[in-house]
Enzyme design. Structure first.
Site: not given
Lengths: 338, 169, 743
Positions: C473, C637, C644, C706, C710
């Site tokens: 991640t 980043n 992601q 946040k 997902e």
């Protein structure tokens, strides 16, 4: 993997002798399928005879204008060979439709012919399988059959042959050269693989100890009128649900000669010479191709889950013949079907 | 057990330029040999069945799945693993391009992707994006870094193509 | 150097990149140990029944075999369930315990463990263990267990059950003219991270160092201490790198239990690497039957939403995920009924898989919304905007921030959504039909208490640490960025540590909470370290900073200096020279702001747009391009964040078109438990993906973060399915959309 002994053969006759004299011995070359099956405990050879150092890696012209491909020529070398690309682009294309670049680098011409089915149950030693253990029963019948046969299956086996290359070799009417304990012989490609019948453990007509030494192709004759069309569950690196190798020789505007082989649908690349003959003299058209597809698939029978493959094959045949007729073969790196 | 232990065979492999002579059992794969005996764990085991590409190494300059290679059969071969391409302080251009384009996340498929990409460029059949995508499809990436991998490979390819494809080293 | 700051917010290359690309990042199966032995698990060949007899004699005398463990000869283990629930991610029920007894709960369950001197010998001997079973007929298809569906009596900790109904959805639906009710199904999926599940236990005279593939080292540590009664001081779990997980490595799996069991029994170091096939026996995205009923007025406003699911779970645990709750909060609607039931099948327990619940539930909701848009003859995007929720109606709170409108707008613009012709089958290119589809995504922005440390080390470097994980991640990188900014240091001088139980406490990395939680914890630890440094600087003899406070100094260029006069300074070297061990460290704990959470609901949102090309005759679907516009607070980043989202989208392509775990329904065995026949997307399946982050200010935590792990997958499959409908006029409500479903 089970325990086995290893012999590095230094000549074809030594290799043949070593395997012929030992029912538990097997040849190994690229190993991309055999080693995999050994890890699953599906194949349990007592001895491996390594043939990779044998001088069977040439691609030579034959007097009849064809080529003779050594059994150890890697799939990728064959696919990218200048002469093969020029004269037998159908073969090149079919090879490039299969597996991955890494696997094609390791896998050999002879080994490709001898790869075994990807039937889920054949691979699962926890389930009965007539091909793996004759007489134990077929788990695929009545089970998950998405990847199984719609043609030529028997009550004891509904497995398919997974090769792409062989589908092209079938359409190109290759001849397989083998050397065995009783000498050399050649086998027409159509007779090399067999239908399961009541002996599904036998994938082909080789005797134990016979080694594929070369595959010979007749003189080229289809020009650009060919294609290899492969349909699968993702766009690369997957076995065919249905594939079609099609090649046409035009006689003026009409079809002179047509060769069509199907992959992913039977225990061997599926061809029907009578159906092919019915295309002779016919003007290429979707309806003519559809009639042909009906004929080629006349004996097709689904297993339930794979019923769709009959209709898929029908459509794929029509599309592939269209590509062949118009001289616009499918390019394997282009995912849009033309 | 009645069955005889098959004898181990002495083989010599040149691994990342260093000759290694080892006794190997016939059932030892090149991948397990690299990982467990030579401690070259850069080659990854993702499936052990030739279905993911994480174990890709170069054997005599050609990319292959090391999980499907019996080590005994590779006697005399030159093996290049990711460790042989370059270390963290002296990255191979392909390794550097992967970092630059964030062409990985977890990093597990990465050594195989990089060896595969280096092998692919050597093979010389990848020019278009479509061709790269297809010829790199033997390397699965579950983190889904494919678009970044493409960017990394295209960048290196463009540099190599400056004169014309030549053996990468 | 200071002009390079801030690092946070930039596309900073992954700090662990060079290690990963050079093959030197070590994963759990790759740690060496003296006197190491190798274990191999023997998988059951039946799905339900009992082990009648185990004949291990042939295996026992095979070369190299050290030990064979079965339920008959294993070391004593606690009899009750409780110790096995020392698992932060446990679900209600009795956790699976390998080699517990003769009972078989699922196919592939380990029936024995073989330990040998080499990997090859262990694998070989495992094939020689003969297990005789008494088999019962299994049920693995949730649709056959529909009649036995039940409300889980015990709710899973941390997973909100569906909120109570509001209004009267049923009556409203019945009285509506514009309405639809459909069933949606997503086939079972497996995570299939590239790394095999593995544990290496280093035995050092009773002390264990465990390298276990996990999304949080403290979870396996707590588990083995609890199950084996070990002294926590004598157990360290160290997993610096994780080869992908996607939720699979949240719970302790049987590789851990078995490897530790063997190490304790043999008093030796043990390695157990599971096979790819065995990885299909430990957690999966559950097969789910969903019913969505929507009604709307002529104006396109939703008048009722009903969303009910029946989700598969194992015979021994009640796995639950928030599948339907989204339908109560994504759109504004006065009448909502949500329901979530389970049905038991003879499989292993399902588990969290990337955006658990949301991935499935939002697929159904967003497909139904698309269907509704055609009934209303409204643009699908317009329908979403008409029903835009300004508050979370599930709990009546405003959102802490919600820039979904901006995501819709920028996404639609980048995608050129306006070029879409509304009628299905109306767009074509060459032979292929072209389809445009879109969907909304939503995921909760969660946080968890995390500890962190920050230290200046003897060489003048900054070291920040947290016991969380980096499963790909980018945790290492963002923590490094945060540390570098806090001390205005070049990023090369900062080291981040994660993945070790010696580091400050953190829970598992999951739910997308790690960036916000670990990031804020490190930020606090850096602040605490500054306090500590200033305190020490003040305490120096004749300190030039004798009266300084943190508010009046700057930390730069290896010194603490007065902000008003930077010539007045104390160097870190001086402080380190005076420090014990040449190291100055501070710790901090981050906890989410409870008051804030009581006032606001926090979610991430996405707008996903997909273009597909469909060869209708052959059933071939290609995803030509995807635009995913994300509203997820502050982006730490841009490079790793983008990755992601790319990853989520690619997994969404797999879900939409390829992925399906297939069981033989008679045998209860998974027939495609491998990467050849379970099709994760290959490179050729993925073309253009465009990721957009819209600006979003959020105050739920000081960093304004946040989380992104997902949200990238949520909505992606629905957008693709909706695009397939737009292209072809065929609605496929059962994923994946394989060739046969379009013929």
């Amino acid at each position: 993997m089970n325990r086995f002994s290893y012999l590095r053969a230094s000549s074809v006759s030594e290799a043949v002798e070593a395997v012929a004299g030992d029912p538990a011995a097997r040849f190994i070359a690229g190993g991309t399928n055999l080693v995999d099956l050994m890890k699953y405990d599906v194949e349990r050879p007592g001895r491996l005879v390594d043939i990779t150092r044998l001088p069977l890696n040439g691609i030579e012209k034959t007097p009849g204008g064809g080529v003779k491909i050594g059994a150890l020529v890697p799939n990728s070398d064959l696919a990218y060979d200048d002469r093969i690309r020029r004269d037998y682009p159908l073969l090149s294309s079919a090879i490039l439709a299969g597996a991955s670049a890494q696997l094609r680098n390791a896998a050999t011409t002879g080994g490709n012919l001898l790869q075994r089915t990807r039937c889920y149950y054949f691979y699962d030693v926890g389930t009965p399988c007539n091909k793996r253990e004759p007489g134990s029963g077929c788990s695929a019948i009545g089970g998950e059959t998405r990847i199984h046969a719609i043609l030529g299956a028997s009550d004891s086996c509904i497995a398919t042959h997974p090769s792409d290359m062989c589908v092209a070799l079938s359409a190109l009417e290759a001849v397989v050269h083998v050397q065995g304990p009783r000498g050399d012989r050649t086998i027409p490609f159509a007779d090399f693989h067999r239908l399961p019948g009541d002996q599904p453990e036998k994938d082909n007509t080789l005797e134990h100890g016979e080694m594929v030494t070369a595959v010979e192709l007749p003189a080229p004759r289809f020009g650009r009128h060919h294609t290899y069309l492969k349909l699968r569950d993702r766009l690369s690196y997957a076995f065919a649900l249905v594939s079609v190798a099609a090649a046409i020789e035009l006689d003026g505007d009409n079809i002179g000669k047509a060769r069509v082989a199907l992959g992913g649908v039977a225990h061997k690349p599926w061809r029907d010479a009578d159906a092919e003959a019915s295309l002779k003299g016919v003007l290429p058209s979707s309806s003519a191709f559809a009639d042909f597809a009906d004929r080629l698939l006349s004996g097709a029978r689904g297993q339930g889950e794979n019923d769709f493959k009959i209709e898929l094959a029908r459509r794929a045949i029509v599309r592939a013949l269209g590509q062949a007729a118009s001289g616009t073969p499918q390019v394997q790196s282009v995912k849009q079907v033309n | 057990m009645a069955q005889a232990q098959a004898a181990a065979t002495s083989v010599t492999l040149t691994v990342n330029g260093e000759p290694k002579t080892l006794d190997v059992a016939p059932w030892e794969t090149l991948l397990d040999l690299l990982r467990e005996r030579l401690r070259l764990t850069g080659a990854k085991k993702g499936c052990d069945q030739g279905q993911c590409g994480a174990c890709t190494v170069l054997v005599d300059g050609r990319r292959v799945n090391s999980c499907l290679q019996l080590a005994v059969m590779r006697d005399g071969c030159e093996i290049t693993t990711i460790e042989g391409l370059g270390g963290p302080d002296e990255l191979h251009p392909m390794q550097a391009a992967f970092v630059k384009h964030d062409a990985f996340q977890c990093g597990y498929c990465t050594p195989g992707q990089i060896c595969s990409a280096v092998g692919m460029i050597r093979e010389g059949h990848a020019e278009t994006s479509d061709e790269i995508r297809e010829l790199m499809s033997g390397n699965l990436c579950r983190c889904g870094a494919y678009t970044n991998i493409l960017d990394a490979v295209e960048e290196v390819l463009a540099e190599r193509n400056a004169p014309k494809l030549e053996a990468a080293e | 150097m200071s002009n390079v700051h801030p690092y946070v917010g930039r596309a900073q290359p992954r700090v662990d990149g060079p290690l990963k690309v050079s093959g030197l990042a070590r994963y759990s199966a790759e740690f060496a140990a003296d006197d190491l032995v190798y274990a191999a698990a023997v998988p059951s060949t039946i799905a339900k029944g009992r082990i009648v007899r185990i004949d291990a004699s042939a295996a026992q005398s095979a070369p190299g075999v050290v030990e064979i463990l079965t339920h008959e000869n294993r070391p004593n283990m606690p009899a009750e369930d409780e110790p096995y629930k020392a698992d932060m991610v446990a679900v209600p029920g009795g956790p699976f315990r390998p080699l517990r007894d003769d009972r078989i709960w699922f196919s592939g369950q380990p029936a024995a463990l073989v330990i040998a001197d080499t990997h090859e010998n262990a694998r070989h001997a495992a094939t020689l263990v003969k297990v005789e079973y008494e088999a019962l007929t299994p049920e693995v298809d949730v649709s056959n267990a529909r009649d036995r569906a039940y409300d889980p009596p015990e709710k899973r900790n941390g997973i909100p059950p569906p909120p109570p109904p509001r209004g009267d959805a049923e009556a409203t639906f019945k009285g509506s003219v514009i309405r639809l009710e459909e069933e949606y199904r997503v086939s079972a999926e497996h995570h299939n991270p590239m790394e095999l599940q593995a544990t290496t236990v280093e035995w050092d005279d009773g002390r264990l160092v465990i390298h276990n593939k996990t999304q949080g080292v403290n979870n396996p540590k707590n588990y083995v201490c609890s199950v084996f009664g070990l002294d926590p001081e004598a157990v360290q779990v160290s997993t610096p790198f994780v080869g992908g997980a996607f939720g699979m490595a949240l719970r302790p799996h049987y590789d851990l239990t078995l490897a530790v069991m063997a190490a304790l029994k043999l008093k030796r170091s043990v390695r157990l690497v599971l096979t790819r096939g065995q990885m299909y026996t430990m957690g999966w995205r559950p097969d789910t039957l969903q019913t969505v009923a929507l009604s709307a007025g002529e104006d396109g406003r939703l008048t009722s939403v009903r969303h009910e699911v029946i989700q598969a779970t194992s015979q021994f645990e009640d796995y639950q995920e928030p599948t339907v709750n989204w339908s109560g909060l994504v759109y504004d609607c006065p009448n909502v009924t949500l329901g979530h039931k389970l049905a038991k099948v003879d499989t292993s327990t399902p588990s969290d898989m990337r955006a658990p619940g949301a991935t499935l539930g939002m697929f159904a909701l967003e497909t139904a919304m698309d269907e509704l848009s055609y009934k209303l003859k409204l643009d699908p995007l317009e329908l979403r905007l008409k029903n835009y929720a300004e508050a979370d109606q599930n709990d009546g709170k405003p959102f802490s921030s919600k820039e979904l409108k901006a995501a819709y707008e920028t996404g639609a613009e980048r995608f050129r959504w306006s070029k879409r012709s509304p009628e299905p089958r109306s767009m074509k290119e060459g032979r292929e039909l072209v389809g445009y589809g879109m969907a909304t995504g939503c995921w909760e922005a969660m946080m968890q208490p995390h500890g962190a440390s920050a230290a200046l080390t003897a060489d003048g470097r900054l070291e920040v640490a947290c016991g969380t994980a980096d499963i790909g991640t980018g945790t290492y990188t963002i923590l490094t960025q945060i540390g570098a900014d806090a001390f205005s240091m070049p990023i090369e001088e900062v080291t981040a540590l994660v993945g070790d139980t010696r580091l400050p406490m953190a829970p598992v990395e999951g739910g997308s909470w790690a960036a916000a939680s670990a990031g804020n914890a490190v930020r606090l630890a850096c602040a605490a370290l500054k306090e500590e440094l200033v305190k020490r600087a003040r305490g120096l003899d004749d300190s030039p900073l004798a009266n300084a406070s943190v508010d009046h100094v700057v930390f730069r260029d290896g010194r603490i200096a007065l902000a008003s006069d930077e010539n007045v300074a104390v160097s870190y070297a001086k402080l380190l020279g005076a420090a014990e061990g040449g190291r100055i460290e501070a710790m901090a704990k981050f906890a989410p702001d409870k008051e804030f959470a009581e006032k606001f609901s926090s979610y991430t949102h996405s707008a996903v747009f997909a273009e597909v090309r469909v060869d209708e005759e052959l059933g071939v679907v290609r995803v030509e391009r995807i635009v995913s516009a994300i509203a997820a607070g502050k982006i730490l980043n841009l490079a790793t964040a983008r990755s992601q989202i790319l990853g989520g989208v690619v997994m969404g392509i797999g879900m939409a078109l390829h992925e399906e775990t297939k069981w033989d329904k008679r045998l209860g065995r998974i027939v495609n438990a491998n990467l050849g026949e379970y099709h994760v997307p290959a490179h050729a399946d993925v073309k253009n993906i465009d990721v957009i982050f819209v600006d979003e200010e959020d105050d739920a935590n000081p960093l304004g973060v946040k989380g992104l792990g997902e949200i990238g997958i949520v909505g992606a499959a629905a957008a693709i399915g909706n695009a397939v409908f737009h292209a072809t006029g065929r609605r496929v409500r059962h994923l994946p959309i394989t060739i046969d479903k379009l013929l």
